[in-house]
Design an enzyme around this catalytic site. Structure first.
Site, short mmCIF file in Angstrom:
data_model
loop_
_atom_site.label_atom_id
_atom_site.label_comp_id
_atom_site.label_asym_id
_atom_site.label_seq_id
_atom_site.Cartn_x
_atom_site.Cartn_y
_atom_site.Cartn_z
N GLU A 193 28.67 48.31 41.94
CA GLU A 193 29.16 46.99 42.28
C GLU A 193 30.43 46.64 41.51
OE1 GLU A 193 28.81 44.82 44.47
OE2 GLU A 193 29.98 43.30 43.44
N ASP A 194 30.47 47.06 40.26
CA ASP A 194 31.64 46.71 39.46
C ASP A 194 31.86 47.83 38.45
OD1 ASP A 194 33.80 45.30 38.60
OD2 ASP A 194 32.69 43.66 37.69
N HIS A 255 25.43 42.56 38.64
CA HIS A 255 26.50 42.25 39.59
C HIS A 255 27.82 42.49 38.84
CE1 HIS A 255 27.25 39.21 43.15
NE2 HIS A 255 28.01 40.27 43.24
N ILE A 257 30.63 42.75 35.86
CA ILE A 257 30.53 43.05 34.42
C ILE A 257 31.91 42.89 33.77
CG2 ILE A 257 28.59 44.66 34.64
CD1 ILE A 257 30.48 46.97 34.53
N HIS A 274 20.88 38.98 38.43
CA HIS A 274 20.14 38.05 39.29
C HIS A 274 18.65 38.37 39.26
CE1 HIS A 274 23.94 36.67 40.92
NE2 HIS A 274 24.26 37.90 41.25
N ASN A 308 28.86 35.55 40.39
CA ASN A 308 29.26 36.79 41.05
C ASN A 308 29.90 37.72 40.04
OD1 ASN A 308 31.03 38.65 42.56
ND2 ASN A 308 30.29 37.55 44.35
N ASN A 364 35.11 35.44 44.30
CA ASN A 364 34.45 36.72 44.07
C ASN A 364 34.91 37.34 42.76
OD1 ASN A 364 33.35 39.36 44.49
ND2 ASN A 364 33.24 38.89 46.66
N ASP A 409 37.36 41.62 47.03
CA ASP A 409 36.12 41.55 46.26
C ASP A 409 36.44 41.63 44.77
OD1 ASP A 409 33.58 42.21 45.10
OD2 ASP A 409 32.86 42.90 47.02
N ASN A 410 36.08 42.71 44.13
CA ASN A 410 36.26 42.82 42.68
C ASN A 410 37.68 43.27 42.31
OD1 ASN A 410 35.67 45.14 43.99
ND2 ASN A 410 34.21 45.91 42.50
C1 LIG Z 1 34.41 47.24 43.58
O1 LIG Z 1 33.17 47.11 44.23
C2 LIG Z 1 32.80 48.22 45.00
C3 LIG Z 1 31.53 47.89 45.70
O2 LIG Z 1 31.36 46.53 45.91
C4 LIG Z 1 32.68 49.43 44.10
O3 LIG Z 1 32.36 50.57 44.87
C5 LIG Z 1 33.96 49.67 43.34
O4 LIG Z 1 33.79 50.65 42.38
C6 LIG Z 1 34.41 48.40 42.64
N1 LIG Z 1 35.75 48.61 42.16
C7 LIG Z 1 36.19 48.10 41.03
C8 LIG Z 1 37.61 48.40 40.74
O5 LIG Z 1 35.50 47.41 40.31
#
Ligand SMILES: *[C@@H]1O[C@H](CO)[C@@H](O)[C@H](O)[C@H]1NC(C)=O
Ligand SMILES: *[C@@H]1O[C@H](CO)[C@@H](O)[C@H](O)[C@H]1NC(C)=O
Ligand SMILES: *[C@@H]1O[C@H](CO)[C@@H](O)[C@H](O)[C@H]1NC(C)=O
Ligand SMILES: *[C@@H]1O[C@H](CO)[C@@H](O)[C@H](O)[C@H]1NC(C)=O
Length: 463
Positions: A193-194, A255, A257, A274, A308, A364, A409-410
């Protein structure tokens, strides 16, 4: 009977619903339990057990009822059936509902009716305007009502970018791109996720998020934090042990970090988690020798209800995004659906917690420039990255926004060049309705470079 009219009608309808929500928000009775009241004149009408979404009554006493609205996360009593329009004659002693036939030229299988309104022309023709969400898009369908035949003649579909639903970019298809320098790392097949990279090349990866409405690959297993040494030729991942007497690893659901490195070089990892669909920030001390995380503290706060991502600015100090305003799952769906844009960013420290930016349509990822002067916020459904100036008193002032034409997103920031690496979802619906036959795919990261605080240079390059 032009577009303008339809826009006004739709606008009025949405404004009404929005206003109801605003009133609701102010009074915030979202947790109120309602007692049953016997209403003498109420009776159940057969045929609409599966719910109705809107009703519009003609002066003649005929009522149109829209039925069968579907939206991810919303309870749906008849998920496999398309929506319908019913007619009910309120002049009858015991009114019954009758489904209206819809004429040719209209895709009934994807009919997903929401708000409705009628318009009566000078010649007494009745037009029915229906907000429709076929394949999660937004359209307005115009029908002519044939009273004798109890049917609707399909006239026209109105689509316009001002009618918002492009937020999800649901119809975009993504082409596969071969990436020669990419390889699959074993051990994170269930998704990451991160990602947060320390200056020495060690990377923390948060894996195993379970999030309402989003596909989870290991729904019964707790999430984990993985460590990867990017200095290695063939990096592998290692699951970090989590220790600490007050930490419940079984409900860990990580989620966003972020890390903070103290003056004495101690590395702290702050993790949004969560447990049981709640939101907490778990504070860990990274123990490199033992390859473990020592749990120090769980942070909860009423201003941190729907976390998030976060960016640490101290050991227990951070900015965090709340991706929704409401906590209740049903209200969250409506919030997302109506695009209320009530999501916000909060500054947290042990003795000062406050909202520092708000009005986002799903805030996000959040990150900071290497010189720590600017804060970047990804607004997922507005497809924007916002740049804020950070002040000594921790307030943020908006500097500029970057349009990205994809769901952002991230965010990760290159510590040397200041480039932003952004995880993007070219087609938002694929996050919320996972289809193994047509997966979201590997989505290209996009590189957005901030040259100075005045000018953005944008390179979109698959990496
Ligand atoms: C961003 O999130 C995706 C999945 O939601 C993940 O695969 C990816 O490594 C993350 N990238 C970064 C730069 O955090
Ligand atoms: C309500 O939904 C159920 C389940 O899909 C369906 O079998 C039933 O026919 C529906 N009832 C009506 C009145 O539409
Ligand atoms: C959605 O994706 C299409 C490409 O399929 C693009 O042309 C369009 O601009 C996108 N819309 C938004 C609002 O981002
Ligand atoms: C915080 O600092 C900024 C910039 O110096 C200033 O404009 C603002 O009024 C300050 N806000 C508060 C609440 O102290």
């Amino acid at each position: 009977m032009g577009k303008l009219m339809a826009l006004i009608l739709l606008g009025a309808g949405l404004a009404l619903v929005g206003e109801r929500f605003l009133t609701l928000r102010e009074r915030m009775n979202a947790y109120r339990e309602v007692e049953s009241v016997e209403s003498q004149n109420c009776h159940l009408i057969e045929g609409i057990e599966n719910g109705s979404e809107d009703i519009d009554i003609l002066p003649s006493g005929l009522a149109f009822i829209s039925n069968g609205l579907k939206y991810p996360g919303m309870p749906d009593l008849a998920p496999d059936e398309p929506g319908r329009i019913f007619l009910m004659d309120l002049n009858e002693q015991n009114p019954r509902v009758q489904e209206l036939n819809i004429g040719d030229g209209f895709d009934k299988a994807s009919f997903n009716p929401h708000g409705m309104s009628t318009f009566i022309d000078k010649d007494q023709t009745v037009y029915l305007y229906v907000v429709n969400h076929p394949h999660m898009d937004s359209t307005v369908e115009i029908f002519k009502f044939e009273e004798q035949q109890r049917s609707l003649v399909y006239l026209k579909t109105i689509k316009h970018e001002l009618l918002k639903r492009a937020r999800m970019n649901a119809s975009r298809e993504v082409k596969s791109v071969e990436l020669p320098n990419c390889k699959l790392i074993k051990g994170i097949e269930t998704g990451a996720e991160d990602l947060e990279i320390l200056p020495n090349g060690l990377a923390f990866i948060s894996s195993g998020l379970r999030y309402p409405g989003v596909k989870s690959f290991e729904p019964d297993k707790p999430g984990k934090i993985l460590l990867m040494d990017l200095n290695k030729e063939d990096p592998t991942v290692l699951e970090l042990k989590m220790t600490g007497s007050n930490f419940d690893a079984s409900s860990f659901n990580p989620h966003g970090i972020s890390t903070f490195t103290d003056e004495d070089n101690t590395v702290y990892l702050l993790v949004v988690s969560h447990p049981d669909v709640k939101s907490t920030v778990e504070l860990f001390k990274f123990q490199e020798e033992e390859k473990s995380l020592l749990h120090l503290k769980t942070i909860k706060h009423e201003l941190l209800p729907n976390l998030n991502d976060l960016v640490a600015v101290g050991r227990e100090h951070f900015y965090a995004t709340n991706d929704h305003y409401f906590v209740d799952q049903y209200m969250r769906s409506w919030e997302l659906y109506l695009g209320l844009a009530w999501s916000n960013v909060v500054y947290y420290s042990p003795d000062d917690v406050r909202v520092v930016a708000s009005g986002f349509d799903f805030a996000n990822g959040i990150s900071m420039s290497p010189d720590r002067k600017y804060v970047y916020i990804a607004e997922l459904l507005a497809h924007k990255i916002h740049v804020y100036e950070k002040h000594a008193n921790w307030t943020l002032t908006p500097l500029k926004s970057l349009d990205c034409d994809t769901l952002v997103d991230n965010i990760s920031v290159d510590p040397v060049t200041g480039d932003l690496w952004v995880g993007c979802h070219p087609n938002g619906m694929k996050i919320f309705s996972y289809d193994p036959e047509n997966p979201p795919g590997s989505e290209p990261s996009e590189e957005h470079q901030l040259k100075d605080e005045r000018e953005f240079r944008v390179n979109i390059s698959p990496t």
